[in-house]
Every structure is written in C-alpha cells, then in structure tokens.
Write a protein that holds these residues in place. Structure first.
Motif, PDB file in Angstrom:
ATOM      1  N   GLN A   1     -60.959 -53.787  -8.784  1.00 40.71           N
ATOM      2  CA  GLN A   1     -62.411 -53.952  -8.680  1.00 40.71           C
ATOM      3  C   GLN A   1     -62.779 -54.491  -7.301  1.00 40.71           C
ATOM      4  OE1 GLN A   1     -64.946 -53.164 -11.051  1.00 40.71           O
ATOM      5  NE2 GLN A   1     -66.060 -53.420  -9.138  1.00 40.71           N
ATOM      6  N   ALA A   2     -61.941 -55.364  -6.748  1.00 40.22           N
ATOM      7  CA  ALA A   2     -62.214 -55.927  -5.416  1.00 40.22           C
ATOM      8  C   ALA A   2     -62.260 -54.831  -4.355  1.00 40.22           C
ATOM      9  CB  ALA A   2     -61.168 -56.978  -5.063  1.00 40.22           C
ATOM     10  N   LEU A   3     -61.314 -53.878  -4.406  1.00 46.89           N
ATOM     11  CA  LEU A   3     -61.311 -52.784  -3.426  1.00 46.89           C
ATOM     12  C   LEU A   3     -62.515 -51.867  -3.616  1.00 46.89           C
ATOM     13  CD1 LEU A   3     -57.512 -51.918  -3.247  1.00 46.89           C
ATOM     14  CD2 LEU A   3     -58.924 -52.804  -1.383  1.00 46.89           C
ATOM     15  N   VAL A   4     -62.866 -51.584  -4.862  1.00 53.65           N
ATOM     16  CA  VAL A   4     -64.069 -50.772  -5.115  1.00 53.65           C
ATOM     17  C   VAL A   4     -65.274 -51.467  -4.496  1.00 53.65           C
ATOM     18  CG1 VAL A   4     -65.665 -49.926  -6.894  1.00 53.65           C
ATOM     19  CG2 VAL A   4     -63.201 -49.645  -7.200  1.00 53.65           C
ATOM     20  N   GLY A   5     -65.377 -52.763  -4.702  1.00 49.98           N
ATOM     21  CA  GLY A   5     -66.489 -53.528  -4.143  1.00 49.98           C
ATOM     22  C   GLY A   5     -66.535 -53.467  -2.624  1.00 49.98           C
ATOM     23  N   GLN A   6     -65.370 -53.542  -1.980  1.00 58.46           N
ATOM     24  CA  GLN A   6     -65.321 -53.485  -0.519  1.00 58.46           C
ATOM     25  C   GLN A   6     -65.745 -52.111  -0.003  1.00 58.46           C
ATOM     26  OE1 GLN A   6     -61.170 -55.028  -0.298  1.00 58.46           O
ATOM     27  NE2 GLN A   6     -61.975 -56.394   1.274  1.00 58.46           N
TER      28      GLN A   6
ATOM     29  N   VAL B   1     -67.666 -49.844  -1.567  1.00 61.44           N
ATOM     30  CA  VAL B   1     -69.100 -49.656  -1.827  1.00 61.44           C
ATOM     31  C   VAL B   1     -69.934 -50.488  -0.855  1.00 61.44           C
ATOM     32  CG1 VAL B   1     -70.943 -50.041  -3.524  1.00 61.44           C
ATOM     33  CG2 VAL B   1     -68.790 -48.963  -4.228  1.00 61.44           C
ATOM     34  N   ALA B   2     -69.512 -51.729  -0.590  1.00 58.60           N
ATOM     35  CA  ALA B   2     -70.250 -52.572   0.349  1.00 58.60           C
ATOM     36  C   ALA B   2     -70.260 -51.955   1.741  1.00 58.60           C
ATOM     37  CB  ALA B   2     -69.632 -53.975   0.388  1.00 58.60           C
ATOM     38  N   HIS B   3     -69.138 -51.385   2.167  1.00 65.20           N
ATOM     39  CA  HIS B   3     -69.080 -50.735   3.477  1.00 65.20           C
ATOM     40  C   HIS B   3     -70.040 -49.538   3.508  1.00 65.20           C
ATOM     41  CE1 HIS B   3     -66.589 -48.507   6.746  1.00 65.20           C
ATOM     42  NE2 HIS B   3     -67.612 -49.138   7.281  1.00 65.20           N
ATOM     43  N   ALA B   4     -70.055 -48.746   2.438  1.00 69.13           N
ATOM     44  CA  ALA B   4     -70.955 -47.589   2.377  1.00 69.13           C
ATOM     45  C   ALA B   4     -72.414 -48.031   2.454  1.00 69.13           C
ATOM     46  CB  ALA B   4     -70.697 -46.797   1.098  1.00 69.13           C
ATOM     47  N   ARG B   5     -72.754 -49.090   1.747  1.00 74.47           N
ATOM     48  CA  ARG B   5     -74.137 -49.581   1.765  1.00 74.47           C
ATOM     49  C   ARG B   5     -74.487 -50.167   3.135  1.00 74.47           C
ATOM     50  NH1 ARG B   5     -74.043 -52.269  -4.232  1.00 74.47           N
ATOM     51  NH2 ARG B   5     -74.742 -50.409  -5.339  1.00 74.47           N
ATOM     52  N   GLN B   6     -73.536 -50.863   3.737  1.00 76.90           N
ATOM     53  CA  GLN B   6     -73.770 -51.496   5.042  1.00 76.90           C
ATOM     54  C   GLN B   6     -74.044 -50.454   6.123  1.00 76.90           C
ATOM     55  OE1 GLN B   6     -70.573 -54.114   6.350  1.00 76.90           O
ATOM     56  NE2 GLN B   6     -70.944 -53.514   8.463  1.00 76.90           N
ATOM     57  N   ASP B   7     -73.294 -49.351   6.130  1.00 73.60           N
ATOM     58  CA  ASP B   7     -73.440 -48.335   7.174  1.00 73.60           C
ATOM     59  C   ASP B   7     -74.572 -47.347   6.902  1.00 73.60           C
ATOM     60  OD1 ASP B   7     -71.322 -49.589   8.380  1.00 73.60           O
ATOM     61  OD2 ASP B   7     -70.091 -47.779   8.581  1.00 73.60           O
ATOM     62  N   HIS B   8     -75.109 -47.327   5.686  1.00 77.79           N
ATOM     63  CA  HIS B   8     -76.222 -46.440   5.353  1.00 77.79           C
ATOM     64  C   HIS B   8     -77.368 -46.692   6.328  1.00 77.79           C
ATOM     65  CE1 HIS B   8     -78.421 -43.912   2.470  1.00 77.79           C
ATOM     66  NE2 HIS B   8     -79.464 -44.624   2.829  1.00 77.79           N
TER      67      HIS B   8
ATOM     68  N   PHE C   1     -69.015 -43.312  -7.334  1.00 70.80           N
ATOM     69  CA  PHE C   1     -67.690 -43.582  -6.783  1.00 70.80           C
ATOM     70  C   PHE C   1     -66.753 -42.593  -7.465  1.00 70.80           C
ATOM     71  CE2 PHE C   1     -63.578 -45.564  -6.392  1.00 70.80           C
ATOM     72  CZ  PHE C   1     -63.628 -46.312  -5.237  1.00 70.80           C
ATOM     73  N   ARG C   2     -66.284 -41.592  -6.704  1.00 71.68           N
ATOM     74  CA  ARG C   2     -65.455 -40.532  -7.292  1.00 71.68           C
ATOM     75  C   ARG C   2     -64.234 -40.295  -6.412  1.00 71.68           C
ATOM     76  NH1 ARG C   2     -69.900 -35.908  -8.349  1.00 71.68           N
ATOM     77  NH2 ARG C   2     -68.190 -34.828  -9.374  1.00 71.68           N
ATOM     78  N   SER C   3     -63.163 -39.805  -7.032  1.00 70.93           N
ATOM     79  CA  SER C   3     -61.914 -39.577  -6.297  1.00 70.93           C
ATOM     80  C   SER C   3     -61.430 -38.141  -6.525  1.00 70.93           C
ATOM     81  CB  SER C   3     -60.840 -40.560  -6.771  1.00 70.93           C
ATOM     82  OG  SER C   3     -59.660 -40.397  -6.019  1.00 70.93           O
ATOM     83  N   TYR C   4     -60.821 -37.609  -5.463  1.00 73.70           N
ATOM     84  CA  TYR C   4     -60.346 -36.226  -5.484  1.00 73.70           C
ATOM     85  C   TYR C   4     -58.970 -36.151  -4.828  1.00 73.70           C
ATOM     86  CZ  TYR C   4     -65.315 -35.516  -6.132  1.00 73.70           C
ATOM     87  OH  TYR C   4     -66.594 -35.590  -6.616  1.00 73.70           O
ATOM     88  N   ARG C   5     -58.241 -35.139  -5.218  1.00 71.98           N
ATOM     89  CA  ARG C   5     -57.065 -34.703  -4.472  1.00 71.98           C
ATOM     90  C   ARG C   5     -57.502 -33.426  -3.759  1.00 71.98           C
ATOM     91  NH1 ARG C   5     -52.344 -37.892  -4.253  1.00 71.98           N
ATOM     92  NH2 ARG C   5     -52.312 -39.139  -6.126  1.00 71.98           N
ATOM     93  N   ILE C   6     -57.150 -33.326  -2.492  1.00 75.04           N
ATOM     94  CA  ILE C   6     -57.483 -32.116  -1.725  1.00 75.04           C
ATOM     95  C   ILE C   6     -56.190 -31.639  -1.084  1.00 75.04           C
ATOM     96  CG2 ILE C   6     -58.886 -31.109   0.100  1.00 75.04           C
ATOM     97  CD1 ILE C   6     -60.862 -33.452  -0.286  1.00 75.04           C
ATOM     98  N   VAL C   7     -55.675 -30.523  -1.595  1.00 73.77           N
ATOM     99  CA  VAL C   7     -54.416 -29.971  -1.119  1.00 73.77           C
ATOM    100  C   VAL C   7     -54.629 -28.504  -0.778  1.00 73.77           C
ATOM    101  CG1 VAL C   7     -51.996 -29.546  -1.679  1.00 73.77           C
ATOM    102  CG2 VAL C   7     -53.119 -31.591  -2.576  1.00 73.77           C
ATOM    103  N   GLU C   8     -54.363 -28.160   0.483  1.00 67.07           N
ATOM    104  CA  GLU C   8     -54.504 -26.782   0.967  1.00 67.07           C
ATOM    105  C   GLU C   8     -55.859 -26.189   0.596  1.00 67.07           C
ATOM    106  OE1 GLU C   8     -51.075 -24.512  -0.199  1.00 67.07           O
ATOM    107  OE2 GLU C   8     -49.708 -25.890   0.820  1.00 67.07           O
ATOM    108  N   GLY C   9     -56.910 -26.992   0.767  1.00 72.08           N
ATOM    109  CA  GLY C   9     -58.262 -26.513   0.533  1.00 72.08           C
ATOM    110  C   GLY C   9     -58.709 -26.541  -0.914  1.00 72.08           C
ATOM    111  N   GLU C  10     -57.821 -26.909  -1.829  1.00 72.04           N
ATOM    112  CA  GLU C  10     -58.185 -26.949  -3.246  1.00 72.04           C
ATOM    113  C   GLU C  10     -58.567 -28.372  -3.633  1.00 72.04           C
ATOM    114  OE1 GLU C  10     -56.211 -26.168  -7.604  1.00 72.04           O
ATOM    115  OE2 GLU C  10     -55.582 -24.899  -5.935  1.00 72.04           O
ATOM    116  N   VAL C  11     -59.753 -28.513  -4.230  1.00 69.65           N
ATOM    117  CA  VAL C  11     -60.291 -29.814  -4.609  1.00 69.65           C
ATOM    118  C   VAL C  11     -60.129 -30.018  -6.108  1.00 69.65           C
ATOM    119  CG1 VAL C  11     -62.374 -31.238  -4.697  1.00 69.65           C
ATOM    120  CG2 VAL C  11     -61.990 -29.693  -2.758  1.00 69.65           C
ATOM    121  N   THR C  12     -59.544 -31.156  -6.483  1.00 68.02           N
ATOM    122  CA  THR C  12     -59.381 -31.501  -7.891  1.00 68.02           C
ATOM    123  C   THR C  12     -59.900 -32.918  -8.096  1.00 68.02           C
ATOM    124  OG1 THR C  12     -57.378 -30.142  -7.990  1.00 68.02           O
ATOM    125  CG2 THR C  12     -57.749 -31.693  -9.801  1.00 68.02           C
TER     126      THR C  12
END
Length: 140
Positions: A6-11, A13-20, A119-130
């Motif tokens: 949760q601490a890393l998620v918070g960091q 998200v805070a960075h994203a909000r700060q740079d917006h 907050f979403r996560s993906y794997r991107i391998v050889e152009g394929e998004v999962t």
C-alpha cells in the motif's frame, strides 16, 4: 499478478498527482529475480508533457548502473495518464522494452466515474498487452 505494498501504491499515486497536468513517470526496483517491488524511484518526465512521457537518457543510464550495483532490476515501470484511462497507448506499447516488468498506469482523470484515479498493471511483451490483477498488501 502484481503484488505491491500500500505504501508503494501511495507513493506512485502521489507522484502522479504532484506532476499533474504533466505525465509522471518512474521505476520501482527490486532484488534481481525476485519480482518484488521495493525501492520507489520517481523520475523526471523529460518531455514535460500532459500526453507523453520520456525518461531522460542520462538519468536512465544512472538508474540502470545503480540498479546493477545493487543487484536490482526494474520490477515496475510506471507513468500516468492525465486525461485518459489507465491503458497503454500505442506509444507506450512501442517503448515497452522490459518484458519482465509490470507496466503500471495511473490515470489522474476521472474518465469513467471510478474515482479520482485508476491504478492498473499490464505486461507488455512484443507489443502484446495483457492486463493483470493487482494485489495490494500491507507488507511482504
């Protein structure tokens, strides 16, 4: 699946909000081969753009040397989208060159009434998004 504290998620998200309204970007490094994100490393968006992010090449070289010295690897590569959902763009996909990394996207736009951010996560391998499940924990 991405397991993250949760601490890393918070960091992130805070960075994203700060740079917006510009896109934020960075890396979360972890011990090589562990798949465990541990060290939060916010980076400067060299493009300083609300629609595009780019790591500064000098900063990126320093980061990779530092991770190598620490026996780490990039477990998460993250950035934000300021006006669209948290889904990789064609440009994001074309720049994804770490097949072992989780690509985390945070949207600071309330585009789908899901709240102030996604907050979403993906794997991107050889152009394929999962898209992958994200499990948030208090500690590892």
């Amino acid at each position: 699946m991405l397991t993250i504290t949760q601490a890393l998620v918070g960091q992130i998200v805070a960075h994203a909000r700060q740079d917006h309204p510009d896109e934020a970007c960075g890396v979360v490094a972890g011990p090589a081969g562990s798949g465990r994100p541990e060290r939060f490393i916010p980076m400067l968006n060299a493009a300083r753009s609300p629609t595009f992010y780019e790591f500064d090449s000098g900063d990126l070289l320093k980061l990779y040397r530092d991770m190598d010295d620490r026996d780490e690897e990039p477990v998460i590569i993250y950035h934000s989208h300021t006006a669209t959902e948290a889904y990789p763009s064609r440009t994001d996909i074309s720049y994804a060159n770490e097949p072992g990394a989780h690509y985390v996207l945070v949207s600071t736009a309330d585009a789908d009434d899901a709240g102030p951010f996604q907050f979403r996560s993906y794997r991107i391998v050889e152009g394929e998004v999962t898209e992958e499940e994200v499990t948030v924990v208090d500690a590892y």
